[in-house]
Structure formats: structure tokens, C-alpha cells
Write a protein that holds these residues in place. Structure first.
Motif, PDB file in Angstrom:
ATOM      1  N   GLN A  86      29.972 -35.157 -20.838  1.00 36.10           N
ATOM      2  CA  GLN A  86      30.460 -36.300 -21.607  1.00 36.10           C
ATOM      3  C   GLN A  86      29.320 -37.245 -21.960  1.00 36.10           C
ATOM      4  O   GLN A  86      29.262 -37.795 -23.066  1.00 36.10           O
ATOM      5  N   GLY A  87      28.383 -37.429 -21.017  1.00 34.47           N
ATOM      6  CA  GLY A  87      27.209 -38.239 -21.308  1.00 34.47           C
ATOM      7  C   GLY A  87      26.362 -37.622 -22.400  1.00 34.47           C
ATOM      8  O   GLY A  87      25.849 -38.318 -23.284  1.00 34.47           O
ATOM      9  N   ALA A  88      26.216 -36.289 -22.355  1.00 37.05           N
ATOM     10  CA  ALA A  88      25.434 -35.589 -23.371  1.00 37.05           C
ATOM     11  C   ALA A  88      26.079 -35.714 -24.747  1.00 37.05           C
ATOM     12  O   ALA A  88      25.387 -35.924 -25.760  1.00 37.05           O
ATOM     13  N   LEU A  89      27.394 -35.591 -24.793  1.00 38.22           N
ATOM     14  CA  LEU A  89      28.101 -35.722 -26.067  1.00 38.22           C
ATOM     15  C   LEU A  89      27.939 -37.121 -26.643  1.00 38.22           C
ATOM     16  O   LEU A  89      27.728 -37.294 -27.859  1.00 38.22           O
ATOM     17  N   GLN A  90      28.020 -38.136 -25.788  1.00 35.95           N
ATOM     18  CA  GLN A  90      27.819 -39.506 -26.272  1.00 35.95           C
ATOM     19  C   GLN A  90      26.396 -39.698 -26.783  1.00 35.95           C
ATOM     20  O   GLN A  90      26.172 -40.365 -27.798  1.00 35.95           O
ATOM     21  N   ALA A  91      25.432 -39.100 -26.077  1.00 37.11           N
ATOM     22  CA  ALA A  91      24.040 -39.208 -26.504  1.00 37.11           C
ATOM     23  C   ALA A  91      23.837 -38.534 -27.862  1.00 37.11           C
ATOM     24  O   ALA A  91      23.124 -39.048 -28.740  1.00 37.11           O
ATOM     25  N   ILE A 132      24.473 -28.031 -31.445  1.00 39.13           N
ATOM     26  CA  ILE A 132      23.834 -27.761 -30.152  1.00 39.13           C
ATOM     27  C   ILE A 132      24.869 -27.130 -29.231  1.00 39.13           C
ATOM     28  O   ILE A 132      25.914 -27.726 -28.948  1.00 39.13           O
ATOM     29  N   ILE A 133      24.597 -25.918 -28.800  1.00 42.39           N
ATOM     30  CA  ILE A 133      25.510 -25.206 -27.898  1.00 42.39           C
ATOM     31  C   ILE A 133      25.568 -25.960 -26.572  1.00 42.39           C
ATOM     32  O   ILE A 133      24.547 -26.232 -25.954  1.00 42.39           O
ATOM     33  N   LEU A 134      26.772 -26.293 -26.146  1.00 44.31           N
ATOM     34  CA  LEU A 134      26.945 -27.094 -24.934  1.00 44.31           C
ATOM     35  C   LEU A 134      27.879 -26.363 -23.967  1.00 44.31           C
ATOM     36  O   LEU A 134      28.987 -25.972 -24.344  1.00 44.31           O
ATOM     37  N   VAL A 135      27.404 -26.177 -22.739  1.00 43.07           N
ATOM     38  CA  VAL A 135      28.197 -25.525 -21.698  1.00 43.07           C
ATOM     39  C   VAL A 135      28.279 -26.465 -20.502  1.00 43.07           C
ATOM     40  O   VAL A 135      27.270 -27.036 -20.081  1.00 43.07           O
ATOM     41  N   SER A 136      29.488 -26.629 -19.979  1.00 40.11           N
ATOM     42  CA  SER A 136      29.719 -27.558 -18.878  1.00 40.11           C
ATOM     43  C   SER A 136      30.309 -26.821 -17.678  1.00 40.11           C
ATOM     44  O   SER A 136      30.454 -25.602 -17.690  1.00 40.11           O
ATOM     45  N   ALA A 137      30.642 -27.602 -16.652  1.00 36.14           N
ATOM     46  CA  ALA A 137      31.263 -27.059 -15.443  1.00 36.14           C
ATOM     47  C   ALA A 137      32.361 -27.991 -14.973  1.00 36.14           C
ATOM     48  O   ALA A 137      32.282 -29.199 -15.170  1.00 36.14           O
ATOM     49  N   ASP A 138      33.359 -27.424 -14.348  1.00 41.50           N
ATOM     50  CA  ASP A 138      34.457 -28.089 -13.625  1.00 41.50           C
ATOM     51  C   ASP A 138      35.798 -27.910 -14.321  1.00 41.50           C
ATOM     52  O   ASP A 138      36.752 -27.481 -13.712  1.00 41.50           O
ATOM     53  N   GLY A 139      35.946 -28.312 -15.606  1.00 41.28           N
ATOM     54  CA  GLY A 139      37.214 -28.112 -16.300  1.00 41.28           C
ATOM     55  C   GLY A 139      38.092 -29.336 -16.384  1.00 41.28           C
ATOM     56  O   GLY A 139      39.327 -29.226 -16.387  1.00 41.28           O
ATOM     57  N   ALA A 140      37.495 -30.530 -16.488  1.00 41.59           N
ATOM     58  CA  ALA A 140      38.240 -31.782 -16.571  1.00 41.59           C
ATOM     59  C   ALA A 140      38.943 -31.916 -17.918  1.00 41.59           C
ATOM     60  O   ALA A 140      38.606 -31.213 -18.886  1.00 41.59           O
ATOM     61  N   PRO A 141      39.924 -32.817 -18.025  1.00 43.40           N
ATOM     62  CA  PRO A 141      40.657 -32.976 -19.291  1.00 43.40           C
ATOM     63  C   PRO A 141      39.750 -33.238 -20.485  1.00 43.40           C
ATOM     64  O   PRO A 141      39.985 -32.701 -21.578  1.00 43.40           O
ATOM     65  N   GLU A 142      38.710 -34.064 -20.294  1.00 37.90           N
ATOM     66  CA  GLU A 142      37.818 -34.391 -21.410  1.00 37.90           C
ATOM     67  C   GLU A 142      37.098 -33.148 -21.938  1.00 37.90           C
ATOM     68  O   GLU A 142      36.836 -33.037 -23.142  1.00 37.90           O
ATOM     69  N   SER A 143      36.772 -32.220 -21.029  1.00 32.77           N
ATOM     70  CA  SER A 143      36.082 -31.008 -21.454  1.00 32.77           C
ATOM     71  C   SER A 143      37.009 -30.081 -22.231  1.00 32.77           C
ATOM     72  O   SER A 143      36.601 -29.466 -23.219  1.00 32.77           O
ATOM     73  N   LEU A 144      38.256 -29.967 -21.789  1.00 33.76           N
ATOM     74  CA  LEU A 144      39.200 -29.139 -22.528  1.00 33.76           C
ATOM     75  C   LEU A 144      39.423 -29.705 -23.928  1.00 33.76           C
ATOM     76  O   LEU A 144      39.506 -28.960 -24.914  1.00 33.76           O
ATOM     77  N   LYS A 145      39.493 -31.026 -24.035  1.00 35.87           N
ATOM     78  CA  LYS A 145      39.642 -31.662 -25.344  1.00 35.87           C
ATOM     79  C   LYS A 145      38.424 -31.381 -26.217  1.00 35.87           C
ATOM     80  O   LYS A 145      38.563 -31.087 -27.419  1.00 35.87           O
TER      81      LYS A 145
END
Length: 330
Positions: free
Chosen positions: A227-232, A248-261
Motif C-alpha cells: 500500500q505504501g508502494a502504491l501511494q508512492a 510496474i509489476i507489483l507482488v505482495s504478501a498476506d492477502g489483506a482487503p486492500e490488496s484484493l481490491k
């Protein structure tokens, strides 16, 4: 009924959770220590612990250390005078908690870990995701995405790390780095610690974007970093959806609501999901089985399964069966 008590220590605050009003006075008491229930992942972890404990009539004493390792060790020391039966801890620092774990063990109180572990063999068992595999999965996903883009395995990537004082943070970076060694033309151009804090991750990523105009991909060792990277990217006019030139290809971890959105909106390409609710429930079952039957898993580390979420499978039955914990937290 055997006496079972767990003390939950979370981020510096000590409290009871998940206690059934009709619980027996001598119910098992578990002392639980975790970082802080401010992120969806930590809320889910505590929810899973609480719900399963409530179903079994277990008493929990919970505290939060809010990112302060000294507070966590002091809270864990309190377990020695709170007459707990078992301690369940999410170590903030793999080394700093060892002395207090030694004292708790010397008092005859078994210690279990969740999410992260401590650098000692006194821990009976710890349940968490295989963070090495998370890093490897992220590296493979990025490598294949770069090959699809360029026709070969090449590109410039960023590792936006979590704290290296935790087993999960260190292993996610290690797995990512080791896997990318198989692709010599994929270069890690920046590696910075976002520390799973939104503001810090944003600031760090802004600096990285300014110094590197041709970034192809970013691995974020946690949804808050993402989320910080997206804001940046948004503030730097570099936020483009998948399929747009310059994305920019972005890969995250955990699976929080914000990431699914963000996956649905096309800004996040993939998320290596954990299931903290399921993890918390299994941890309680593991402790109860040990307390009542003396049984432990065959290996000290019990890996909870992972699931790579993408735009192609986010609405699949397979993901539903795994557990969309982001839709279950409350």
C-alpha cells in the motif's frame, strides 16, 4: 478437565480476550503475545485465536507490544506471575525474546510461537507460513511476468523488505534473493526496509523511484508495504494498471482487503496470501493437543499453506476453499 491457560501478549498492551462467560474457574489459560492489532493480518490472527479459544472454553490473556521489543519481553516476564499454563508468542525480535523464553521454560511453562519464531530450541512448535517459499513464489511470478513482457528473463526489480529481525521478514527476502539468482539478467536495483509501516514504505519507495527511472517490478514483503508502494507510485506519477505501458509489476504478501481490491483494480499483480484466521485456530488446537495428549507435530515448524492470488483466480472456488480471510475479519 485439565487446567489450560494462555496469556496473549500483543504489542505492549495486556488484556483478556476470547473468554467464555461460563468458562470453568480452572480453565486452561494461555498467555498470548503479538505485535499489534492494527493491521488486517494481525486482526485476523487474533480473531482466529480468540474464536477457537472461545469455542473450547479457554481463557486468554492478551497483550500488544506495538513494535517495541523491550515492551514485549517485559510483558512476557509478567506471564511468570500471572499463573499461565502456556505461552503463545509472536516474537518481534528472534534474539531479544530468547532470555525470557529461557526463564519461562525454566518455570515449567511450555512456549509456542505463531507467525514468527525465536532463535532457540525451547519453543515446542511454531506455526506460520513458509516465508522462504513466499519469497521464492514472488520471484518466480515476477520472472515469468518479465519474460512475458520482454521475451526473456530480464529486468530491474526492487525488494521492499519487512524487518530482518523477524524470521518471516528475513526469510521472505532470502527466498526472493536466492530464487532470483537463477535469473542472472534480472537485477535487484534497490533493497530497502519498509518495516510494514505505511508511511515508511511510502517514503522509502518514493526515494527508490526517484533514483531508478526504469523499475520493472517490486516485491513487497507484506500488504502494508504494498500500500505504501502504491501511494508512492501515485505521488510520483508512476501508477499505471496492468496492461498499460510503464506498468510496474507489483507482488505482495498476506492477502489483506486492500490488496484484493488492488488486484481487482489492476494495480497489484499478485499476492501470496496467508490465512491468519486459520493459522490462529490451528495454533490453539495444537496447544490443546499438546496439553491434553502430549502430542506435537513431527517437525518444530508447522507450515500453514499459501495461496497465490491473481486477477485470474481471485473469484475461483479454489481461493474460496483456501479461505478468503480478508472477507471474514470483523
Amino acid at each position: 478437565m485439565k487446567r489450560l491457560r494462555f496469556l496473549l501478549v500483543l504489542g505492549g498492551m495486556l488484556f483478556l480476550i476470547g473468554c467464555r462467560q461460563d468458562a470453568e474457574p480452572d480453565a486452561l489459560t494461555i498467555g498470548v503475545s503479538i505485535n499489534a492489532m492494527r493491521s488486517p493480518f494481525m486482526i485476523g490472527l487474533a480473531q482466529g485465536i480468540r474464536d477457537r479459544a472461545d469455542e473450547l472454553g479457554i481463557r486468554l490473556i492478551v497483550s500488544e507490544c506495538n513494535g517495541d521489543g523491550l515492551v514485549q519481553t517485559n510483558q512476557m516476564m509478567d506471564f511468570l506471575i500471572q499463573d499461565v499454563d502456556v505461552v503463545l508468542v509472536e516474537p518481534l525480535d528472534t534474539e531479544a525474546v530468547v532470555p525470557v523464553i529461557e526463564e519461562i521454560d525454566a518455570a515449567g511453562i511450555p512456549i509456542f510461537c505463531i507467525d514468527t519464531s525465536a532463535n532457540t530450541d525451547l519453543v515446542k512448535c511454531w506455526i506460520g507460513s513458509d516465508s522462504l517459499e513466499m519469497g521464492r513464489l514472488a520471484a518466480r511470478y515476477i520472472a515469468e511476468a518479465l519474460k512475458e513482457r520482454y521475451g526473456e528473463y530480464r529486468g530491474k526489480v526492487v525488494d521492499l523488505m519487512a524487518s530482518l529481525t523477524t524470521t518471516s521478514g528475513a526469510n521472505r527476502t532470502r527466498g526472493f534473493t536466492e530464487e532470483l539468482e537463477q535469473y542472472p539478467d534480472i537485477e535487484i536495483v534497490a533493497r530497502q526496509n519498509g518495516n510494514l509501516q505505511l508511511d515508511k514504505a511510502q517514503d522509502v519507495m518514493i526515494d527508490i523511484l526517484q533514483a531508478n527511472p526504469n523499475i520493472d517490478a517490486v516485491w513487497c514483503s507484506g500488504d502494508t508495504n504494498a500500500q505504501g508502494a502504491l501511494q508512492a507510485m501515485r505521488r510520483s506519477d508512476r501508477l499505471l494498471a496492468a496492461g498499460e505501458e510503464g506498468h510496474i509489476i507489483l507482488v505482495s504478501a498476506d492477502g489483506a482487503p486492500e490488496s484484493l481490491k488492488a488486484i481487482r483494480n489492476g494495480y497489484l499483480d499478485a499476492c501470496i496470501s496467508q490465512n491468519p484466521i486459520g493459522m490462529g485456530r490451528v495454533a490453539i488446537d495444537m496447544i490443546v493437543d499438546y496439553w491434553e495428549n502430549g502430542r506435537l507435530p513431527e517437525k518444530t515448524f508447522y507450515p500453514y499453506p499459501l495461496f497465490t492470488v491473481t486477477a485470474d483466480n481471485i473469484d475461483s472456488e479454489e481461493f474460496q476453499e483456501y479461505g478468503v480471510w480478508a472477507e471474514e475479519i470483523r
